[in-house]
Design a protein around this motif. Structure first.
Motif, PDB file in Angstrom:
ATOM      1  N   ARG B  90       0.832  -1.197   0.000  1.00  0.00           N
ATOM      2  CA  ARG B  90       0.000   0.000   0.000  1.00  0.00           C
ATOM      3  C   ARG B  90       0.869   1.251   0.000  1.00  0.00           C
ATOM      4  NH1 ARG B  90      -2.465   2.323  -2.229  1.00  0.00           N
ATOM      5  NH2 ARG B  90      -3.986   3.859  -1.623  1.00  0.00           N
ATOM      6  N   MET B  94       1.122   4.375  -3.135  1.00  0.00           N
ATOM      7  CA  MET B  94       0.344   5.506  -2.642  1.00  0.00           C
ATOM      8  C   MET B  94      -0.135   6.428  -3.757  1.00  0.00           C
ATOM      9  SD  MET B  94      -0.962   6.053   0.090  1.00  0.00           S
ATOM     10  CE  MET B  94      -1.145   4.913   1.410  1.00  0.00           C
ATOM     11  N   HIS B 100     -14.625   4.724  -3.346  1.00  0.00           N
ATOM     12  CA  HIS B 100     -15.526   3.618  -3.088  1.00  0.00           C
ATOM     13  C   HIS B 100     -16.826   3.736  -3.835  1.00  0.00           C
ATOM     14  CE1 HIS B 100     -13.902   0.896  -0.060  1.00  0.00           C
ATOM     15  NE2 HIS B 100     -13.055   1.879   0.113  1.00  0.00           N
ATOM     16  N   ALA B 105     -20.758   5.606   2.727  1.00  0.00           N
ATOM     17  CA  ALA B 105     -20.386   4.605   3.719  1.00  0.00           C
ATOM     18  C   ALA B 105     -18.889   4.610   3.984  1.00  0.00           C
ATOM     19  CB  ALA B 105     -20.823   3.222   3.246  1.00  0.00           C
ATOM     20  N   ALA B 106     -18.128   5.246   3.088  1.00  0.00           N
ATOM     21  CA  ALA B 106     -16.683   5.282   3.278  1.00  0.00           C
ATOM     22  C   ALA B 106     -16.270   6.390   4.232  1.00  0.00           C
ATOM     23  CB  ALA B 106     -15.985   5.459   1.931  1.00  0.00           C
ATOM     24  N   ASP B 108     -16.533   8.018   8.090  1.00  0.00           N
ATOM     25  CA  ASP B 108     -16.879   7.663   9.463  1.00  0.00           C
ATOM     26  C   ASP B 108     -18.096   8.489   9.898  1.00  0.00           C
ATOM     27  OD1 ASP B 108     -17.072   7.363  12.221  1.00  0.00           O
ATOM     28  OD2 ASP B 108     -14.923   7.086  12.446  1.00  0.00           O
ATOM     29  N   ILE B 123      -2.677  11.860   8.111  1.00  0.00           N
ATOM     30  CA  ILE B 123      -2.124  10.524   7.902  1.00  0.00           C
ATOM     31  C   ILE B 123      -0.907  10.628   6.998  1.00  0.00           C
ATOM     32  CG2 ILE B 123      -2.571   8.314   6.753  1.00  0.00           C
ATOM     33  CD1 ILE B 123      -5.473   8.589   7.641  1.00  0.00           C
TER      34      ILE B 123
ATOM     35  N   VAL C 168     -17.190  -0.209   5.048  1.00  0.00           N
ATOM     36  CA  VAL C 168     -16.507   0.477   3.962  1.00  0.00           C
ATOM     37  C   VAL C 168     -15.598   1.589   4.470  1.00  0.00           C
ATOM     38  CG1 VAL C 168     -16.890   1.781   1.865  1.00  0.00           C
ATOM     39  CG2 VAL C 168     -18.372  -0.116   2.417  1.00  0.00           C
ATOM     40  N   PHE C 169     -16.011   2.272   5.538  1.00  0.00           N
ATOM     41  CA  PHE C 169     -15.184   3.413   5.923  1.00  0.00           C
ATOM     42  C   PHE C 169     -13.865   2.982   6.563  1.00  0.00           C
ATOM     43  CE2 PHE C 169     -17.586   3.074   9.912  1.00  0.00           C
ATOM     44  CZ  PHE C 169     -16.649   3.411  10.863  1.00  0.00           C
ATOM     45  N   GLU C 171     -12.309   0.219   5.580  1.00  0.00           N
ATOM     46  CA  GLU C 171     -11.550  -0.173   4.391  1.00  0.00           C
ATOM     47  C   GLU C 171     -10.962   1.053   3.698  1.00  0.00           C
ATOM     48  OE1 GLU C 171     -13.542  -2.458   1.340  1.00  0.00           O
ATOM     49  OE2 GLU C 171     -13.647  -4.156   2.720  1.00  0.00           O
ATOM     50  N   ALA C 172     -11.786   2.111   3.632  1.00  0.00           N
ATOM     51  CA  ALA C 172     -11.324   3.329   2.974  1.00  0.00           C
ATOM     52  C   ALA C 172     -10.118   3.899   3.706  1.00  0.00           C
ATOM     53  CB  ALA C 172     -12.446   4.356   2.932  1.00  0.00           C
ATOM     54  N   LEU C 173     -10.147   3.847   5.038  1.00  0.00           N
ATOM     55  CA  LEU C 173      -9.025   4.369   5.816  1.00  0.00           C
ATOM     56  C   LEU C 173      -7.775   3.526   5.589  1.00  0.00           C
ATOM     57  CD1 LEU C 173     -10.902   5.243   9.050  1.00  0.00           C
ATOM     58  CD2 LEU C 173      -9.422   6.787   7.804  1.00  0.00           C
ATOM     59  N   GLU C 174      -7.956   2.204   5.517  1.00  0.00           N
ATOM     60  CA  GLU C 174      -6.808   1.350   5.228  1.00  0.00           C
ATOM     61  C   GLU C 174      -6.223   1.726   3.867  1.00  0.00           C
ATOM     62  OE1 GLU C 174      -8.389  -2.583   5.564  1.00  0.00           O
ATOM     63  OE2 GLU C 174      -7.929  -2.720   7.702  1.00  0.00           O
ATOM     64  N   GLY C 175      -7.140   1.974   2.927  1.00  0.00           N
ATOM     65  CA  GLY C 175      -6.700   2.354   1.591  1.00  0.00           C
ATOM     66  C   GLY C 175      -5.916   3.651   1.586  1.00  0.00           C
ATOM     67  N   LEU C 176      -6.293   4.556   2.479  1.00  0.00           N
ATOM     68  CA  LEU C 176      -5.585   5.832   2.549  1.00  0.00           C
ATOM     69  C   LEU C 176      -4.266   5.695   3.294  1.00  0.00           C
ATOM     70  CD1 LEU C 176      -8.491   8.279   3.351  1.00  0.00           C
ATOM     71  CD2 LEU C 176      -7.051   8.312   1.323  1.00  0.00           C
ATOM     72  N   GLY C 177      -4.026   4.526   3.861  1.00  0.00           N
ATOM     73  CA  GLY C 177      -2.761   4.293   4.543  1.00  0.00           C
ATOM     74  C   GLY C 177      -2.768   4.684   6.012  1.00  0.00           C
ATOM     75  N   ALA C 178      -3.943   4.730   6.639  1.00  0.00           N
ATOM     76  CA  ALA C 178      -3.988   5.075   8.058  1.00  0.00           C
ATOM     77  C   ALA C 178      -3.381   3.944   8.888  1.00  0.00           C
ATOM     78  CB  ALA C 178      -5.435   5.311   8.486  1.00  0.00           C
ATOM     79  N   ARG C 180      -2.775   1.362  12.100  1.00  0.00           N
ATOM     80  CA  ARG C 180      -3.719   0.543  12.843  1.00  0.00           C
ATOM     81  C   ARG C 180      -4.157   1.236  14.133  1.00  0.00           C
ATOM     82  NH1 ARG C 180      -2.527  -5.676  14.213  1.00  0.00           N
ATOM     83  NH2 ARG C 180      -2.948  -5.870  12.005  1.00  0.00           N
ATOM     84  N   ARG C 182      -4.406   4.405  14.700  1.00  0.00           N
ATOM     85  CA  ARG C 182      -5.355   5.457  14.381  1.00  0.00           C
ATOM     86  C   ARG C 182      -6.727   4.859  14.098  1.00  0.00           C
ATOM     87  NH1 ARG C 182      -5.823  10.570  12.504  1.00  0.00           N
ATOM     88  NH2 ARG C 182      -3.625  11.034  12.653  1.00  0.00           N
ATOM     89  N   ALA C 186      -9.187   6.072  16.896  1.00  0.00           N
ATOM     90  CA  ALA C 186      -9.920   7.248  16.453  1.00  0.00           C
ATOM     91  C   ALA C 186     -11.224   6.866  15.750  1.00  0.00           C
ATOM     92  CB  ALA C 186      -9.057   8.102  15.534  1.00  0.00           C
ATOM     93  N   HIS C 187     -11.279   5.665  15.197  1.00  0.00           N
ATOM     94  CA  HIS C 187     -12.469   5.338  14.411  1.00  0.00           C
ATOM     95  C   HIS C 187     -13.283   4.170  14.970  1.00  0.00           C
ATOM     96  CE1 HIS C 187     -11.647   8.189  11.217  1.00  0.00           C
ATOM     97  NE2 HIS C 187     -10.377   7.905  11.413  1.00  0.00           N
ATOM     98  N   PRO C 190     -14.831   5.086  18.918  1.00  0.00           N
ATOM     99  CA  PRO C 190     -16.059   5.888  19.019  1.00  0.00           C
ATOM    100  C   PRO C 190     -17.273   5.149  18.468  1.00  0.00           C
ATOM    101  CG  PRO C 190     -14.304   7.180  18.032  1.00  0.00           C
ATOM    102  CD  PRO C 190     -13.797   5.778  18.130  1.00  0.00           C
TER     103      PRO C 190
END
Lengths: 339, 346, 280
Positions: B90, B94, B100, B105-106, B108, B123, C168-169, C171-178, C180, C182, C186-187, C190
C-alpha cells in the motif's frame, strides 16, 4: 394510450400525504395513471418522485401515518379505495393484483422452503377465479396447488421445478430468486402485476433474461403489468407505454417510442438529455428535487425549469392530451398547443 | 517517443479463502483474479467491465495493494511493486487511490467532513495546520462544494455530494491513478451526468489516469478510452472502446453489449439472451471459462485455456481477445444473427 | 438538540434518569441528610426492631440501628462498588475486545476462547469462588466482580469491531494508509462506544444487584458496614414479623437497579450518529 380502451387499473388525481415530525409531507400530488389491458406500462422517475409510494397506495400498503388525501384507484371500474380496511385490501392484494418486489435477496424468508412460501399465497386466495380446488380436502388441495406451482416454475423457466420446491432460498442465484418471485406474483392468476424495480439488483445479462420472461408471460397469460423503474433503458426495452413522474406529480405519459424519441415536457427532455448515450456535455439538471415538506407551488419542476412562465406557479398543471397520443402536464406546452 | 505504461500487470493472480480457520474446516479457494495482464497508459481512462463475481473489484483491490496478489508482477512506472506484504504494498502504491462504490459509507459517521479531510492529510504527515486548511479549501472548490460542507456529517449529504467528497478526499493526496469503483451506482440520471462531467473535468485538470470499474456500459462508452471485459476472473477482451462496442469479438462481450439497455425502444424481442447463470467463481470450467454458455464452444475450448491474442483486423489498435474461435464469431455475426444459445426470441 | 428533545419524550428513560440523579445525590450528600448519624454504626439495644414511625421512617434493625440512615449511607458504598467494578471491567474488556475483533490469528482466538470460558460459567458462582479465595471483604468482592464482568464487554466490543472491520469506511481508511492505532482508537472506538455505554449503564444496576447478593451470601461487605445486601442477610432470620428490616434495603436495591436499566434502555435508542446535526 387511446381514450377508447377502458383502463384496467385507473388511478385518478391520487394524492398521498405523510405526517412527519417536521410537518405534513406531500408525497404524491394528483397522480394520474391508466393501465390498459394486456399492456406493460412503465412508471419512471428519479428518487423522491413517489413511484414506490404509488405502488404501496395501489396495493393498500401505505405505511402508518400516511394517508390518501384525494383521488381514487379503480380496478376494472370498481373503486379500490377504502382499501385501508385491511380485509378488502387482503382480498385484492395477491388475488387480483400480484406484486414483484425489488430485491430478490430480501424478499424470500430464508428459513422456509420455497415450495411452502409459494403455496401460502394460493392457500389464502385460491389459484384464480376459476379455482375449483378450494372446496377439496386439505391433502388434495395441497397436491393440486403443488402441481400448479411446478407448472408456474416451469413457466418462469426455473431449472428442475420439481426439485426446487424442497429447496431453501439461499440455494438459488439472484436471477433464479427473481424467477421464484415472479411465479409467486402469478400464483393466484391476478389480472394486474405491479413490479417494483425487479431487475435493479441483477446483472445486465440476467436482467435481459428476466425482462424477456416478463414480456413473454404477460403476453401468454394476458396479464397487464405496471413496471416501476428509474432506468429509461429498461423502459425502452420492455414497456409499451410510460409515465414520467417528478416530485410526486405526473409529468408526461404516452407511448414509449413517442416519449423517448420526442419528449415534450421540459423535465423529460432534460432528464433524457442527461443519459450518457445522448448527453453532449455531461451536464445534469441544476438544482435539486424539492423536499415534500415544502414543495413549490404549482408545477413542482418550476424552480428548475428553464422555460418557466407565470402560470407555472398558479396551480397544479393538468395532464392534457398533446401530440402523438401522449398527455403532458405543463402550462407552457398547453399554451403552445392552443393557437 | 512513447513513454512506458504508468501501470502494468503481468499474469496477476489473486485468491480468496484457502487456508483453514482455527479448529475449522479448510476453506475452498477462489481464484477471483486469474492471470490478468494489461498495461495502463498515463492519462487514459481504462474501464474494467463485467458482471458480479467477475473479479473486477478484487482486481481493483489487488492493484491498490489492499489484497495481496498470489502471483504475477505489478509495475508502477516501471518499478516492481508486487510481492510485498499488504502494508508495504500500500505504501509503495500511494500514487494509486480508490473511490468507493458507496462514498457515503466510506466516511466515518461520527466525524464531520472537515475532520475527515483533515485526517487524510494528517495521515500523510502534512503537519502544518494552515497548509492543510488551504489544501482542503482548494480541493472542495475543485469538486464544486463550498466550505460550509466542512461542518456537516456524512448522513447530511446527498448522493452526488457524497461522491464529490469521496473524490476530494483522495485527490487531496495528489494521486496519479484513481480507481473509481462503480462511480455512478445509486445515482439518479440527472445527478449522474453532473458527476460524470466532474470526473472528466478533474481528469484533465489534474492529469489523472482512471481505472473505471463499472457494469454500466453506456457510462463506460461515454467516459473511457479503453475497455477490459472480464469474465470469471479473466480478461476476455481488451481494446479501445469504440472498436469493441462497434465490433465485439468475444461471444461474452457480444452478449453483454447486447443486453445493456439502450434508449432505442422496443428491441427486446429480437435480442438473444445468454442461457443460465454464470458458474460459481469457485468452480470455473476448464479451458475457456465461458465455454458452458457459448455457442461456439467445442472440444478445444474445454481442453485449452485461450490466451489473450491480438485480433488480426484490429491489431494496430491493441484490440485483443481470449477466444479460440473469435474468427468464427466474426464470420457468423456478419449476417446480423449472434451465434448464441439462449431463450430464443419469440 | 435533537438528541435532548428525543430523550425528553422517552418517559421510561426520563424516569430512569431521575432515579439515577436521586441516587447519585444521596450518595454525595447522604451523610448530611442522615437523621440519626449516631445510629448508623452504633447499636442501641433498647430500640431493637422498632417498626417504621415518624422518628424512624424505615424502623430499626436487630441492633437498634436506624434503617433509613443506614440505607442512605449504604448508597455511596453501592455506587462506588458498581462504578469501580464497571470501570475495571471496561478497562480490561474493551481493549481485549477491540484487539481480538480487529485482528485475526491465534492470539485473537485465544482471547475469545478465554472470554467464552468465563461466559460459560455463571458469573455469580465464579465470583463466589474468587471472593472465597481472596478472603472475606468488600475489596475481594469487587475484585471478583470485575474479574468476572469484563468478558461481557469483551464479547460486545468484539462483535461490534468484527462488524466494523469490514465496513466500507474502515476499508477506505486502510486504503488511505492510516495506521492501525489510528483506525482502532480514532475510528473503531467511538463507533463501539454506544454499545459500551449501554452495557455499562445496565451493568451498573447489575453489579449493584450482584454485590448485594455477594453481601447476602456472606462473601461481600462485612459487619458493621451499611451494605444493602448485608442488611438483608442480617435481618433474614427475623422475617416475616420484622418485615421492615429486610424490605427497605431491598427496595433501595430495586429502585437503583431499575433506574439504571430504564436509563440504559433509553440510551440504546438514543446513541445513533444519524441524530447528530451540524447546525441546530
Amino acid at each position: 394510450m387511446t381514450a377508447s380502451a377502458p383502463a384496467l387499473l385507473d388511478v385518478r388525481n391520487l394524492s398521498v400525504a405523510v405526517d412527519t415530525d417536521e410537518g405534513v409531507a406531500s408525497i404524491l400530488d394528483g397522480v394520474n395513471f391508466q393501465l390498459a389491458p394486456g399492456s406493460i406500462h412503465g412508471v419512471v422517475g428519479e428518487s423522491g418522485c413517489g413511484k414506490s409510494t404509488l405502488i404501496k397506495a395501489i396495493l393498500g400498503l401505505l405505511p402508518a401515518r400516511s394517508r390518501a388525501t384525494e383521488g381514487s384507484v379503480a380496478l376494472n371500474g370498481k373503486p379500490l379505495f377504502g382499501l385501508e380496511q385491511a380485509s378488502t385490501a387482503h382480498s385484492v392484494r395477491g388475488r387480483q393484483i400480484g406484486f414483484i418486489p425489488q430485491d430478490p435477496f430480501l424478499a424470500l424468508n430464508p428459513v422456509f422452503r420455497v415450495g411452502d412460501q409459494l403455496l401460502e399465497a394460493m392457500w389464502w386466495h385460491g389459484a384464480g377465479s376459476d379455482d375449483t380446488n378450494r372446496e377439496k380436502p386439505r391433502a388434495q388441495r395441497r397436491r393440486a396447488y403443488s402441481e400448479r406451482i411446478v407448472e408456474l416454475l416451469r413457466a418462469v423457466q426455473l431449472p428442475d421445478p420439481e426439485l426446487a420446491l424442497a429447496r431453501y432460498p439461499h440455494q438459488f442465484s439472484g436471477g433464479q430468486r427473481q424467477r421464484l418471485l415472479i411465479a409467486a406474483a402469478l400464483a393466484c392468476a391476478p389480472q394486474v402485476v405491479l413490479a417494483d424495480e425487479p431487475t435493479t439488483a441483477l446483472d445486465v445479462t440476467t436482467q435481459l433474461q428476466i425482462l424477456k420472461l416478463l414480456r413473454q408471460l404477460t403476453r401468454e397469460r394476458g396479464v397487464s403489468m405496471m413496471f416501476v423503474t428509474h432506468d429509461f433503458g429498461v423502459v425502452a426495452q420492455l414497456c409499451d407505454t410510460v409515465t414520467v413522474m417528478y416530485a410526486g406529480q405526473t409529468v408526461e405519459t404516452g407511448p414509449v417510442a413517442t416519449v423517448m424519441e420526442q419528449p415534450s415536457h421540459p423535465y423529460t427532455r432534460m432528464l433524457l438529455a442527461c443519459h450518457p448515450e445522448r448527453s453532449v456535455e455531461l451536464k445534469g439538471i441544476p438544482g435539486a428535487v424539492p423536499s415534500p415538506l415544502r414543495p413549490p407551488a404549482g408545477c413542482r419542476f418550476n424552480p428548475r425549469c428553464p422555460e418557466v412562465i407565470p402560470d407555472c406557479e398558479s396551480g397544479r398543471p393538468k395532464l392534457l392530451p398533446a401530440s402523438a397520443g401522449r398527455h403532458v402536464a405543463c402550462f407552457r406546452c398547453h399554451a403552445e398547443a392552443v393557437p | 517517443m512513447k513513454s512506458g505504461p504508468i501501470l502494468s500487470l503481468e499474469n496477476v493472480v489473486s485468491v480468496y479463502g484457502g487456508g483453514r480457520s482455527w479448529l475449522g474446516r479448510a476453506q475452498p479457494e477462489v481464484r477471483a483474479v486469474d492471470g490478468v495482464t494489461f498495461d495502463v497508459q498515463e492519462g487514459e481512462a481504462l474501464a474494467l467491465v463485467g458482471e458480479s463475481g467477475c473479479g473486477k473489484t478484487t482486481l481493483a483491490k489487488t492493484v491498490l495493494g489492499l489484497l495481496r496478489e498470489r502471483s504475477g508482477n505489478i509495475r508502477l512506472d516501471g518499478k516492481l511493486v508486487s510481492g510485498l506484504t499488504p502494508q508495504q504494498a500500500r505504501l509503495a502504491r500511494m500514487t494509486i487511490q480508490y473511490v468507493h462504490q458507496d462514498p457515503g459509507a466510506a466516511l466515518d459517521p461520527w466525524w464531520t467532513i472537515g475532520h475527515t479531510l483533515d485526517e487524510t492529510l494528517r495521515i500523510h504527515a502534512v503537519s502544518d495546520r494552515a497548509e492543510r486548511a488551504r489544501r482542503i479549501e482548494e480541493m472542495l472548490s475543485a469538486v464544486g462544494l463550498d466550505s460550509s460542507f466542512l461542518r456537516r456529517y456524512p448522513h447530511e449529504l446527498s448522493g452526488g455530494q457524497q461522491r464529490r467528497i469521496g473524490l476530494a478526499r483522495i485527490l487531496i493526496l495528489h494521486p496519479r491513478i484513481v480507481i473509481l469503483d462503480e462511480p455512478t451506482s445509486g445515482l439518479d440520471l440527472s445527478v449522474q451526468a453532473t458527476v460524470l462531467g466532474l470526473f472528466d473535468e478533474l481528469r484533465h485538470q489534474f492529469g489523472l489516469t482512471y481505472i473505471f470499474v463499472s457494469h454500466d456500459l453506456s457510462v463506460v462508452r461515454r467516459m473511457c478510452d479503453r475497455v477490459a471485459i472480464m469474465y470469471l476472473g479473466r480478461v476476455v477482451e481488451l481494446g479501445p472502446t469504440e472498436p469493441i462496442f462497434r465490433a465485439p469479438v468475444h461471444s461474452y462481450t457480444r452478449a453483454l453489449l447486447s443486453a445493456s439497455p439502450s434508449l432505442t425502444p422496443g428491441q427486446l424481442d429480437g435480442m438473444p439472451s445468454l442461457r443460465d447463470d454464470p458458474p460459481s467463481p469457485s468452480a470455473v470450467p476448464s479451458g475457456c471459462g465461458f465455454r458452458t454458455r457459448c455457442a461456439l464452444a467445442d472440444r478445444v475450448c474445454s481442453a485449452h485455456r485461450p490466451a489473450l491474442e491480438a485480433v488480426v483486423d484490429d491489431a494496430a489498435n491493441g484490440h485483443m481477445a481470449a477466444c479460440h474461435h473469435w474468427q468464427d464469431g466474426l464470420f457468423s455475426s456478419a449476417d446480423g444473427s449472434l451465434a448464441m444459445h439462449g431463450v430464443g426470441a419469440q | 438538540m435533537l438528541i435532548i428533545r428525543k430523550f425528553l419524550r422517552d418517559v421510561p428513560a426520563m424516569m430512569g434518569f431521575a432515579i439515577i440523579c436521586t441516587v447519585i445525590g444521596i450518595a454525595v450528600f447522604g451523610s448530611m441528610l442522615v437523621p440519626h448519624p449516631h445510629l448508623v454504626f452504633e447499636s442501641d439495644l433498647l430500640r431493637r426492631f422498632e417498626p417504621p414511625s415518624a422518628e424512624f421512617w424505615f424502623g430499626t434493625d436487630n441492633l437498634g440501628r436506624d434503617i433509613f440512615s443506614r440505607v442512605l449511607v449504604g448508597t455511596q458504598g453501592a455506587l462506588t462498588v458498581a462504578l469501580t467494578v464497571v470501570a475495571v471491567a471496561i478497562a480490561i474488556g474493551v481493549p481485549l475486545g477491540i484487539y481480538a475483533g480487529y485482528t485475526t490469528g491465534w492470539l485473537s482466538e485465544l482471547v475469545m476462547r478465554v472470554t467464552d470460558m468465563f461466559l460459560a460459567v455463571p458469573q455469580i458462582i465464579l465470583a463466589l469462588a474468587i471472593a472465597q479465595l481472596a478472603g472475606r471483604g468488600l475489596g475481594s468482592a469487587m475484585t471478583a466482580l470485575a474479574l468476572t464482568y469484563w468478558p461481557f464487554f469483551c464479547r460486545t466490543v468484539y462483535a461490534e469491531t468484527r462488524r466494523l472491520r469490514h465496513s466500507v469506511f474502515i476499508e477506505a481508511l486502510e486504503g488511505l494508509g492510516a495506521s492501525r492505532t489510528r483506525i482502532l482508537f480514532a475510528h473503531v472506538l467511538p463507533n463501539v462506544a454506544s454499545p459500551i455505554i449501554v452495557r455499562a449503564t445496565v451493568g451498573m444496576g447489575f453489579t449493584i444487584l450482584t454485590t448485594a447478593l455477594l453481601g447476602f451470601l456472606g462473601v461481600g461487605a462485612t459487619a458493621p458496614s451499611p451494605d444493602w445486601g448485608l442488611a438483608i442477610a442480617e435481618s433474614r432470620e427475623y422475617l416475616p414479623d420484622m418485615w421492615w428490616a429486610a424490605t427497605f434495603p431491598g427496595l433501595a436495591i430495586l429502585f437503583t437497579v431499575l433506574g439504571f436499566n430504564l436509563f440504559g434502555d433509553g440510551l440504546r435508542d438514543l446513541i445513533d450518529p444519524k441524530l447528530r446535526r451540524s447546525r441546530s
